[in-house]
Design a protein around this motif. Structure first.
Motif, PDB file in Angstrom:
ATOM      1  N   VAL A 161      39.983   1.696 -42.246  1.00  0.00           N
ATOM      2  CA  VAL A 161      39.902   1.096 -43.574  1.00  0.00           C
ATOM      3  C   VAL A 161      39.964  -0.417 -43.377  1.00  0.00           C
ATOM      4  O   VAL A 161      40.874  -0.918 -42.732  1.00  0.00           O
ATOM      5  CB  VAL A 161      41.070   1.544 -44.477  1.00  0.00           C
ATOM      6  CG1 VAL A 161      41.006   0.855 -45.825  1.00  0.00           C
ATOM      7  CG2 VAL A 161      41.080   3.045 -44.634  1.00  0.00           C
ATOM      8  N   ILE A 162      38.988  -1.108 -43.925  1.00  0.00           N
ATOM      9  CA  ILE A 162      38.986  -2.568 -43.852  1.00  0.00           C
ATOM     10  C   ILE A 162      39.312  -3.105 -45.235  1.00  0.00           C
ATOM     11  O   ILE A 162      38.632  -2.794 -46.213  1.00  0.00           O
ATOM     12  CB  ILE A 162      37.635  -3.111 -43.373  1.00  0.00           C
ATOM     13  CG1 ILE A 162      37.378  -2.635 -41.948  1.00  0.00           C
ATOM     14  CG2 ILE A 162      37.609  -4.636 -43.449  1.00  0.00           C
ATOM     15  CD1 ILE A 162      36.032  -3.019 -41.392  1.00  0.00           C
ATOM     16  N   VAL A 163      40.378  -3.891 -45.307  1.00  0.00           N
ATOM     17  CA  VAL A 163      40.771  -4.544 -46.551  1.00  0.00           C
ATOM     18  C   VAL A 163      40.440  -6.024 -46.390  1.00  0.00           C
ATOM     19  O   VAL A 163      40.973  -6.693 -45.511  1.00  0.00           O
ATOM     20  CB  VAL A 163      42.273  -4.355 -46.845  1.00  0.00           C
ATOM     21  CG1 VAL A 163      42.670  -5.120 -48.088  1.00  0.00           C
ATOM     22  CG2 VAL A 163      42.610  -2.878 -46.991  1.00  0.00           C
ATOM     23  N   TRP A 164      39.545  -6.510 -47.235  1.00  0.00           N
ATOM     24  CA  TRP A 164      39.144  -7.909 -47.178  1.00  0.00           C
ATOM     25  C   TRP A 164      40.115  -8.760 -47.976  1.00  0.00           C
ATOM     26  O   TRP A 164      40.646  -8.324 -48.998  1.00  0.00           O
ATOM     27  CB  TRP A 164      37.730  -8.082 -47.713  1.00  0.00           C
ATOM     28  CG  TRP A 164      36.706  -7.484 -46.821  1.00  0.00           C
ATOM     29  CD1 TRP A 164      36.102  -6.272 -46.949  1.00  0.00           C
ATOM     30  CD2 TRP A 164      36.183  -8.061 -45.614  1.00  0.00           C
ATOM     31  NE1 TRP A 164      35.239  -6.069 -45.909  1.00  0.00           N
ATOM     32  CE2 TRP A 164      35.263  -7.144 -45.082  1.00  0.00           C
ATOM     33  CE3 TRP A 164      36.407  -9.263 -44.945  1.00  0.00           C
ATOM     34  CZ2 TRP A 164      34.567  -7.395 -43.902  1.00  0.00           C
ATOM     35  CZ3 TRP A 164      35.709  -9.516 -43.780  1.00  0.00           C
ATOM     36  CH2 TRP A 164      34.802  -8.590 -43.269  1.00  0.00           C
ATOM     37  N   GLU A 165      40.321  -9.959 -47.501  1.00  0.00           N
ATOM     38  CA  GLU A 165      41.230 -10.909 -48.145  1.00  0.00           C
ATOM     39  C   GLU A 165      40.874 -11.102 -49.627  1.00  0.00           C
ATOM     40  O   GLU A 165      41.758 -11.158 -50.485  1.00  0.00           O
ATOM     41  CB  GLU A 165      41.144 -12.241 -47.400  1.00  0.00           C
ATOM     42  CG  GLU A 165      41.959 -13.356 -47.982  1.00  0.00           C
ATOM     43  CD  GLU A 165      41.733 -14.652 -47.241  1.00  0.00           C
ATOM     44  OE1 GLU A 165      42.576 -15.537 -47.389  1.00  0.00           O
ATOM     45  OE2 GLU A 165      40.722 -14.794 -46.527  1.00  0.00           O
ATOM     46  N   CYS A 166      39.592 -11.170 -49.943  1.00  0.00           N
ATOM     47  CA  CYS A 166      39.183 -11.382 -51.336  1.00  0.00           C
ATOM     48  C   CYS A 166      39.533 -10.188 -52.221  1.00  0.00           C
ATOM     49  O   CYS A 166      39.699 -10.344 -53.435  1.00  0.00           O
ATOM     50  CB  CYS A 166      37.701 -11.711 -51.429  1.00  0.00           C
ATOM     51  SG  CYS A 166      36.612 -10.413 -50.820  1.00  0.00           S
ATOM     52  N   ALA A 167      39.666  -8.999 -51.652  1.00  0.00           N
ATOM     53  CA  ALA A 167      40.011  -7.803 -52.429  1.00  0.00           C
ATOM     54  C   ALA A 167      41.448  -7.841 -52.917  1.00  0.00           C
ATOM     55  O   ALA A 167      41.805  -7.130 -53.857  1.00  0.00           O
ATOM     56  CB  ALA A 167      39.778  -6.542 -51.609  1.00  0.00           C
ATOM     57  N   LEU A 168      42.262  -8.683 -52.307  1.00  0.00           N
ATOM     58  CA  LEU A 168      43.661  -8.771 -52.712  1.00  0.00           C
ATOM     59  C   LEU A 168      43.789  -9.373 -54.102  1.00  0.00           C
ATOM     60  O   LEU A 168      44.779  -9.139 -54.793  1.00  0.00           O
ATOM     61  CB  LEU A 168      44.466  -9.600 -51.708  1.00  0.00           C
ATOM     62  CG  LEU A 168      44.431  -9.098 -50.265  1.00  0.00           C
ATOM     63  CD1 LEU A 168      45.300  -9.970 -49.387  1.00  0.00           C
ATOM     64  CD2 LEU A 168      44.853  -7.649 -50.172  1.00  0.00           C
ATOM     65  N   ASP A 169      42.778 -10.129 -54.535  1.00  0.00           N
ATOM     66  CA  ASP A 169      42.787 -10.712 -55.878  1.00  0.00           C
ATOM     67  C   ASP A 169      42.773  -9.628 -56.945  1.00  0.00           C
ATOM     68  O   ASP A 169      43.228  -9.850 -58.060  1.00  0.00           O
ATOM     69  CB  ASP A 169      41.583 -11.631 -56.078  1.00  0.00           C
ATOM     70  CG  ASP A 169      41.612 -12.840 -55.165  1.00  0.00           C
ATOM     71  OD1 ASP A 169      42.704 -13.193 -54.676  1.00  0.00           O
ATOM     72  OD2 ASP A 169      40.539 -13.432 -54.933  1.00  0.00           O
ATOM     73  N   GLU A 170      42.238  -8.469 -56.597  1.00  0.00           N
ATOM     74  CA  GLU A 170      42.140  -7.366 -57.563  1.00  0.00           C
ATOM     75  C   GLU A 170      43.462  -6.617 -57.723  1.00  0.00           C
ATOM     76  O   GLU A 170      43.590  -5.790 -58.607  1.00  0.00           O
ATOM     77  CB  GLU A 170      41.034  -6.412 -57.137  1.00  0.00           C
ATOM     78  CG  GLU A 170      39.673  -7.077 -57.123  1.00  0.00           C
ATOM     79  CD  GLU A 170      38.610  -6.217 -56.484  1.00  0.00           C
ATOM     80  OE1 GLU A 170      38.836  -4.999 -56.337  1.00  0.00           O
ATOM     81  OE2 GLU A 170      37.564  -6.771 -56.123  1.00  0.00           O
ATOM     82  N   GLY A 171      44.424  -6.864 -56.833  1.00  0.00           N
ATOM     83  CA  GLY A 171      45.748  -6.295 -56.989  1.00  0.00           C
ATOM     84  C   GLY A 171      46.027  -5.096 -56.107  1.00  0.00           C
ATOM     85  O   GLY A 171      45.177  -4.611 -55.357  1.00  0.00           O
ATOM     86  N   VAL A 172      47.245  -4.627 -56.232  1.00  0.00           N
ATOM     87  CA  VAL A 172      47.770  -3.543 -55.400  1.00  0.00           C
ATOM     88  C   VAL A 172      47.006  -2.249 -55.620  1.00  0.00           C
ATOM     89  O   VAL A 172      46.678  -1.547 -54.666  1.00  0.00           O
ATOM     90  CB  VAL A 172      49.278  -3.349 -55.681  1.00  0.00           C
ATOM     91  CG1 VAL A 172      49.805  -2.126 -54.965  1.00  0.00           C
ATOM     92  CG2 VAL A 172      50.059  -4.585 -55.277  1.00  0.00           C
ATOM     93  N   GLN A 173      46.685  -1.931 -56.871  1.00  0.00           N
ATOM     94  CA  GLN A 173      46.009  -0.663 -57.152  1.00  0.00           C
ATOM     95  C   GLN A 173      44.665  -0.578 -56.453  1.00  0.00           C
ATOM     96  O   GLN A 173      44.269   0.477 -55.987  1.00  0.00           O
ATOM     97  CB  GLN A 173      45.825  -0.469 -58.655  1.00  0.00           C
ATOM     98  CG  GLN A 173      47.032   0.121 -59.343  1.00  0.00           C
ATOM     99  CD  GLN A 173      47.575   1.354 -58.641  1.00  0.00           C
ATOM    100  OE1 GLN A 173      48.710   1.325 -58.179  1.00  0.00           O
ATOM    101  NE2 GLN A 173      46.816   2.408 -58.542  1.00  0.00           N
TER     102      GLN A 173
END
Length: 141
Positions: free
Chosen positions: A112-124
């Motif tokens: 699973v790749i979590v991009w830094e920009c995706a963190l803006d969308e929140g924990v959910q």
């Protein structure tokens, strides 16, 4: 856009960016832990020493900074100056990412790749991405 910092200042800023325990990585770790998922950090016995490994689910979570890993978003924009240095460096990073991912998948790990920009969308957003990649996993109690 021109850089507001001098070359020397920019060099100092970039040199201070660490590989482990970055702010995005800590954010993801807190989110997964709060959801009841347990993991190991930076397992050196796995290719690329993934940021998080969930051994029970044979899943690794890689937290990628958009700039360093060449994401196609606003944060992943390539520098306009010193292109002859940055272009090959960022290409090597992206090639290494592809190799690490294929090695992990060959060993039977889900990636699973979590991009830094995706963190803006929140924990959910992060949790739904992990759960979707993992299939039907249950948080550990």
């Amino acid at each position: 856009m021109a850089d507001r910092l001098t070359g020397e200042q920019r060099s100092r800023v970039m040199a201070r960016i660490g590989q482990k325990n970055t702010a995005p990585e800590l954010f993801v770790r807190r989110a997964l832990h709060a959801a009841g998922l347990r993991f190991r950090l930076h397992r050196r016995d796995l290719p690329g020493s993934p940021d998080l490994a969930l051994p029970k689910h044979r899943m690794v979570v890689l937290v990628h900074g958009c700039f360093w890993h060449g994401h196609d978003c606003r944060r992943g924009m390539r520098p306009q100056s010193n292109v002859e240095f940055w272009a090959p460096k960022l290409e090597r990073n992206m090639e290494r990412d592809r190799q690490v991912r294929s090695k992990l998948e060959a060993l039977g790990w889900r990636v699973v790749i979590v991009w830094e920009c995706a963190l803006d969308e929140g924990v959910q957003s992060i949790l739904s991405q992990v759960y979707a990649s993992a299939g039907a996993i249950e948080p550990e109690r």
